[in-house]
Design a protein around this motif. Structure first.
Motif, short mmCIF file in Angstrom:
data_model
loop_
_atom_site.label_atom_id
_atom_site.label_comp_id
_atom_site.label_asym_id
_atom_site.label_seq_id
_atom_site.Cartn_x
_atom_site.Cartn_y
_atom_site.Cartn_z
N HIS A 115 0.81 -1.22 0.00
CA HIS A 115 0.00 0.00 0.00
C HIS A 115 0.84 1.26 0.00
O HIS A 115 0.35 2.34 -0.35
CB HIS A 115 -0.97 0.01 1.19
N ARG A 116 2.13 1.15 0.34
CA ARG A 116 3.00 2.34 0.35
C ARG A 116 3.18 2.92 -1.04
O ARG A 116 3.37 4.12 -1.19
CB ARG A 116 4.35 1.99 0.98
N VAL A 117 3.06 2.08 -2.08
CA VAL A 117 3.14 2.54 -3.46
C VAL A 117 2.00 3.52 -3.75
O VAL A 117 2.19 4.57 -4.35
CB VAL A 117 3.07 1.35 -4.44
N VAL A 118 0.83 3.20 -3.27
CA VAL A 118 -0.35 4.05 -3.45
C VAL A 118 -0.20 5.34 -2.66
O VAL A 118 -0.43 6.44 -3.17
CB VAL A 118 -1.63 3.31 -3.03
N GLU A 119 0.20 5.22 -1.41
CA GLU A 119 0.36 6.40 -0.56
C GLU A 119 1.38 7.37 -1.14
O GLU A 119 1.16 8.59 -1.13
CB GLU A 119 0.75 5.97 0.85
N ALA A 120 2.49 6.85 -1.65
CA ALA A 120 3.51 7.71 -2.25
C ALA A 120 2.97 8.41 -3.50
O ALA A 120 3.26 9.61 -3.73
CB ALA A 120 4.76 6.90 -2.60
N ALA A 121 2.20 7.72 -4.30
CA ALA A 121 1.64 8.32 -5.52
C ALA A 121 0.65 9.43 -5.18
O ALA A 121 0.64 10.49 -5.81
CB ALA A 121 0.97 7.25 -6.40
N VAL A 122 -0.18 9.20 -4.17
CA VAL A 122 -1.14 10.22 -3.76
C VAL A 122 -0.39 11.42 -3.20
O VAL A 122 -0.68 12.57 -3.52
CB VAL A 122 -2.14 9.68 -2.72
#
Length: 127
Positions: A115-122
């Motif tokens: 989920h860190r991939v998503v958080e970084a993109a946001v």
């Protein structure tokens, strides 16, 4: 036509309960509703604990890429236990593409994918 007006006024869609499951057909149906432009005022899409899975997330991501939810601030997919790296990558792509200009948070923890991939993109899109 009346139901379309009601959907246009929809600001929050919440489906949270461990007893509820959002399988691929239901997620695809929701994606079609979003893709139709029927919910442009949607601010919160909460699908925690629904077991939506990668295929469901991919269907929603395809719809969201068309910028059909410009006011969406929070997309919550926490604790589904079924979203893997493919679904996380699709969510990150939506954020990176700027398809959710008002989005401040996509919550996807509690899933096997990173989920860190998503958080970084946001986070990068918000800056």
């Amino acid at each position: 036509m009346g139901s379309r007006c009601e959907l246009r006024e929809l600001q929050e869609l919440q489906r949270e309960a461990e007893a509820l499951r959002l399988k691929t057909p239901e997620a695809e149906a929701l994606a079609k509703v979003l893709a139709s432009g029927a919910a442009p005022l949607l601010e919160v899409l909460q699908l925690d604990n629904t077991r939506i899975g990668d295929e469901g997330v991919l269907a929603l991501a395809r719809a969201l890429h068309a910028r059909v939810a410009p006011k969406l601030e929070r997309f919550l997919l926490y604790d589904n236990g079924t979203i893997g790296d493919e679904g996380m990558a699709a969510l990150a792509d939506v954020a990176r593409a700027g398809a959710l200009p008002a989005c401040e948070w996509i919550s996807a923890g509690g899933n096997p994918g990173d989920h860190r991939v998503v958080e970084a993109a946001v986070e990068a899109a918000v800056k």
